[in-house]
Motif scaffolding. Structure first.
Motif, PDB file in Angstrom:
ATOM      1  N   GLN A 105      12.801  35.769  23.204  1.00 53.88           N
ATOM      2  CA  GLN A 105      13.715  36.811  22.761  1.00 53.88           C
ATOM      3  C   GLN A 105      13.038  37.669  21.695  1.00 53.88           C
ATOM      4  O   GLN A 105      12.441  37.171  20.746  1.00 53.88           O
ATOM      5  CB  GLN A 105      14.971  36.164  22.191  1.00 53.88           C
ATOM      6  N   GLU A 106      13.134  38.970  21.865  1.00 51.16           N
ATOM      7  CA  GLU A 106      12.516  39.911  20.929  1.00 51.16           C
ATOM      8  C   GLU A 106      13.365  40.055  19.679  1.00 51.16           C
ATOM      9  O   GLU A 106      14.583  40.199  19.765  1.00 51.16           O
ATOM     10  CB  GLU A 106      12.392  41.285  21.590  1.00 51.16           C
ATOM     11  N   PRO A 107      12.756  40.031  18.481  1.00 49.53           N
ATOM     12  CA  PRO A 107      13.526  40.332  17.273  1.00 49.53           C
ATOM     13  C   PRO A 107      13.936  41.804  17.262  1.00 49.53           C
ATOM     14  O   PRO A 107      13.154  42.674  17.614  1.00 49.53           O
ATOM     15  CB  PRO A 107      12.569  40.028  16.134  1.00 49.53           C
ATOM     16  N   VAL A 108      15.159  42.068  16.879  1.00 50.92           N
ATOM     17  CA  VAL A 108      15.692  43.425  16.902  1.00 50.92           C
ATOM     18  C   VAL A 108      15.727  43.989  15.479  1.00 50.92           C
ATOM     19  O   VAL A 108      16.032  43.271  14.526  1.00 50.92           O
ATOM     20  CB  VAL A 108      17.110  43.416  17.515  1.00 50.92           C
ATOM     21  N   ASP A 109      15.435  45.275  15.342  1.00 53.19           N
ATOM     22  CA  ASP A 109      15.498  46.003  14.069  1.00 53.19           C
ATOM     23  C   ASP A 109      14.620  45.386  12.992  1.00 53.19           C
ATOM     24  O   ASP A 109      14.978  45.364  11.814  1.00 53.19           O
ATOM     25  CB  ASP A 109      16.946  46.080  13.553  1.00 53.19           C
ATOM     26  N   GLY A 110      13.494  44.833  13.382  1.00 55.81           N
ATOM     27  CA  GLY A 110      12.561  44.298  12.395  1.00 55.81           C
ATOM     28  C   GLY A 110      12.975  42.984  11.790  1.00 55.81           C
ATOM     29  O   GLY A 110      12.310  42.474  10.897  1.00 55.81           O
ATOM     30  N   GLY A 111      14.086  42.432  12.233  1.00 52.93           N
ATOM     31  CA  GLY A 111      14.538  41.146  11.689  1.00 52.93           C
ATOM     32  C   GLY A 111      13.712  39.997  12.240  1.00 52.93           C
ATOM     33  O   GLY A 111      13.105  40.092  13.295  1.00 52.93           O
ATOM     34  N   GLY A 112      13.684  38.933  11.533  1.00 51.60           N
ATOM     35  CA  GLY A 112      12.957  37.748  11.974  1.00 51.60           C
ATOM     36  C   GLY A 112      13.783  36.932  12.957  1.00 51.60           C
ATOM     37  O   GLY A 112      14.902  37.294  13.323  1.00 51.60           O
ATOM     38  N   ARG A 113      13.224  35.854  13.359  1.00 47.43           N
ATOM     39  CA  ARG A 113      13.929  34.969  14.272  1.00 47.43           C
ATOM     40  C   ARG A 113      14.991  34.186  13.501  1.00 47.43           C
ATOM     41  O   ARG A 113      14.805  33.846  12.345  1.00 47.43           O
ATOM     42  CB  ARG A 113      12.960  34.014  14.925  1.00 47.43           C
ATOM     43  N   ALA A 114      16.086  33.913  14.177  1.00 53.32           N
ATOM     44  CA  ALA A 114      17.169  33.161  13.547  1.00 53.32           C
ATOM     45  C   ALA A 114      16.745  31.701  13.376  1.00 53.32           C
ATOM     46  O   ALA A 114      16.081  31.131  14.230  1.00 53.32           O
ATOM     47  CB  ALA A 114      18.425  33.246  14.397  1.00 53.32           C
ATOM     48  N   ASP A 115      17.139  31.121  12.274  1.00 50.66           N
ATOM     49  CA  ASP A 115      16.849  29.719  12.015  1.00 50.66           C
ATOM     50  C   ASP A 115      17.774  28.865  12.870  1.00 50.66           C
ATOM     51  O   ASP A 115      18.996  29.016  12.803  1.00 50.66           O
ATOM     52  CB  ASP A 115      17.067  29.421  10.532  1.00 50.66           C
ATOM     53  N   PRO A 116      17.238  27.955  13.691  1.00 51.80           N
ATOM     54  CA  PRO A 116      18.107  27.171  14.562  1.00 51.80           C
ATOM     55  C   PRO A 116      18.897  26.094  13.823  1.00 51.80           C
ATOM     56  O   PRO A 116      19.814  25.527  14.373  1.00 51.80           O
ATOM     57  CB  PRO A 116      17.130  26.548  15.556  1.00 51.80           C
ATOM     58  N   ILE A 117      18.544  25.808  12.577  1.00 53.22           N
ATOM     59  CA  ILE A 117      19.261  24.791  11.812  1.00 53.22           C
ATOM     60  C   ILE A 117      20.004  25.474  10.677  1.00 53.22           C
ATOM     61  O   ILE A 117      19.406  26.108   9.811  1.00 53.22           O
ATOM     62  CB  ILE A 117      18.299  23.730  11.259  1.00 53.22           C
ATOM     63  N   GLY A 118      21.318  25.346  10.669  1.00 49.71           N
ATOM     64  CA  GLY A 118      22.141  25.989   9.655  1.00 49.71           C
ATOM     65  C   GLY A 118      22.371  25.093   8.446  1.00 49.71           C
ATOM     66  O   GLY A 118      21.976  23.927   8.402  1.00 49.71           O
ATOM     67  N   HIS A 119      23.057  25.639   7.458  1.00 47.27           N
ATOM     68  CA  HIS A 119      23.344  24.895   6.231  1.00 47.27           C
ATOM     69  C   HIS A 119      24.260  23.704   6.497  1.00 47.27           C
ATOM     70  O   HIS A 119      24.099  22.647   5.887  1.00 47.27           O
ATOM     71  CB  HIS A 119      23.978  25.817   5.187  1.00 47.27           C
ATOM     72  N   ARG A 120      25.206  23.887   7.397  1.00 46.24           N
ATOM     73  CA  ARG A 120      26.131  22.793   7.726  1.00 46.24           C
ATOM     74  C   ARG A 120      25.374  21.612   8.326  1.00 46.24           C
ATOM     75  O   ARG A 120      25.636  20.451   7.990  1.00 46.24           O
ATOM     76  CB  ARG A 120      27.193  23.304   8.692  1.00 46.24           C
ATOM     77  N   GLN A 121      24.424  21.898   9.206  1.00 45.51           N
ATOM     78  CA  GLN A 121      23.629  20.837   9.811  1.00 45.51           C
ATOM     79  C   GLN A 121      22.736  20.153   8.780  1.00 45.51           C
ATOM     80  O   GLN A 121      22.563  18.939   8.809  1.00 45.51           O
ATOM     81  CB  GLN A 121      22.770  21.395  10.933  1.00 45.51           C
ATOM     82  N   MET A 122      22.176  20.925   7.870  1.00 44.98           N
ATOM     83  CA  MET A 122      21.318  20.338   6.848  1.00 44.98           C
ATOM     84  C   MET A 122      22.118  19.445   5.909  1.00 44.98           C
ATOM     85  O   MET A 122      21.658  18.365   5.516  1.00 44.98           O
ATOM     86  CB  MET A 122      20.594  21.446   6.084  1.00 44.98           C
ATOM     87  N   HIS A 123      23.323  19.884   5.551  1.00 41.72           N
ATOM     88  CA  HIS A 123      24.185  19.061   4.704  1.00 41.72           C
ATOM     89  C   HIS A 123      24.568  17.771   5.420  1.00 41.72           C
ATOM     90  O   HIS A 123      24.558  16.687   4.819  1.00 41.72           O
ATOM     91  CB  HIS A 123      25.442  19.845   4.308  1.00 41.72           C
ATOM     92  N   ALA A 124      24.896  17.865   6.701  1.00 40.49           N
ATOM     93  CA  ALA A 124      25.263  16.677   7.471  1.00 40.49           C
ATOM     94  C   ALA A 124      24.078  15.725   7.595  1.00 40.49           C
ATOM     95  O   ALA A 124      24.245  14.505   7.491  1.00 40.49           O
ATOM     96  CB  ALA A 124      25.770  17.086   8.855  1.00 40.49           C
ATOM     97  N   ALA A 125      22.880  16.255   7.789  1.00 38.55           N
ATOM     98  CA  ALA A 125      21.692  15.412   7.886  1.00 38.55           C
ATOM     99  C   ALA A 125      21.426  14.691   6.567  1.00 38.55           C
ATOM    100  O   ALA A 125      21.083  13.499   6.562  1.00 38.55           O
ATOM    101  CB  ALA A 125      20.484  16.248   8.281  1.00 38.55           C
ATOM    102  N   GLU A 126      21.591  15.380   5.458  1.00 39.73           N
ATOM    103  CA  GLU A 126      21.408  14.743   4.151  1.00 39.73           C
ATOM    104  C   GLU A 126      22.436  13.636   3.927  1.00 39.73           C
ATOM    105  O   GLU A 126      22.120  12.573   3.407  1.00 39.73           O
ATOM    106  CB  GLU A 126      21.506  15.774   3.030  1.00 39.73           C
ATOM    107  N   GLU A 127      23.676  13.880   4.329  1.00 39.66           N
ATOM    108  CA  GLU A 127      24.729  12.878   4.159  1.00 39.66           C
ATOM    109  C   GLU A 127      24.452  11.656   5.030  1.00 39.66           C
ATOM    110  O   GLU A 127      24.595  10.512   4.579  1.00 39.66           O
ATOM    111  CB  GLU A 127      26.084  13.491   4.506  1.00 39.66           C
TER     112      GLU A 127
END
Length: 175
Positions: A90-112
């Protein structure tokens, strides 16, 4: 003319519905006492949806243990069910980078969950994750052909581990 069938209509072995009373999600304290704003509302649940709801409906675990199992399940599903891969095509649009596949909710759940694993131990964490997280029943977790004693021991161990999680998350006043 064929004889009438003696089968019961909609006898689904995976569904057993029960009426319960739950807290009203739309309750507002500003309108307390009004007829259209009750504190609790009736609901229907499928008690065969998971082993935890089955154990809770039969009174084998208490409300605090059910809350701990539900919280563990939410953490497990945040980690396991919402994973997605990076799409490098998938091409990045408008100069934006690639979306991070791991969100904050997932990181918090992994830490817990990472914090819970040493508390329970490897085999005990495996039992809780299979039953509470993945939704297996006790008969599926113990070895096939095991005795009833093995299932009762697994249920007793599960209750002990849920008590540990209750203490960790301050869900009850147990000692």
């Amino acid at each position: 003319m064929p004889a009438p069938s003696k089968k019961t209509p909609s006898s689904d072995p995976h569904r057993s519905l029960r009426a319960v009373t739950v807290a009203n999600p739309y309750y507002t304290p500003a309108h307390d006492g009004e007829a259209g704003n009750p504190l609790t509302v009736p609901a229907i649940i499928n008690i065969r949806e998971s082993a935890i709801t089955m154990l809770a409906s039969r009174g084998r675990i208490d409300a605090a243990q059910f809350a701990a199992a539900t919280r563990f399940r939410a953490l497990w599903e945040a980690i396991c069910r919402s994973m997605r891969a990076i799409d490098y095509g998938q091409e990045p649009v408008d100069g934006g980078g690639r979306a991070d596949p791991i969100g904050h909710r997932q990181m918090h759940a992994a830490e817990e969950l990472r914090r819970i694993r040493p508390l329970l131990g490897e085999e005990d964490f495996w039992l809780v994750s299979r039953i509470c997280g993945e939704g297996y029943f006790l008969g599926e977790v113990v070895r096939p052909g095991s005795s009833k004693r093995a299932k009762l021991r697994a249920a007793r161990d599960l209750r002990e581990y849920l008590d540990l999680l209750c203490e960790l998350w301050n869900l009850s006043a147990r000692r």
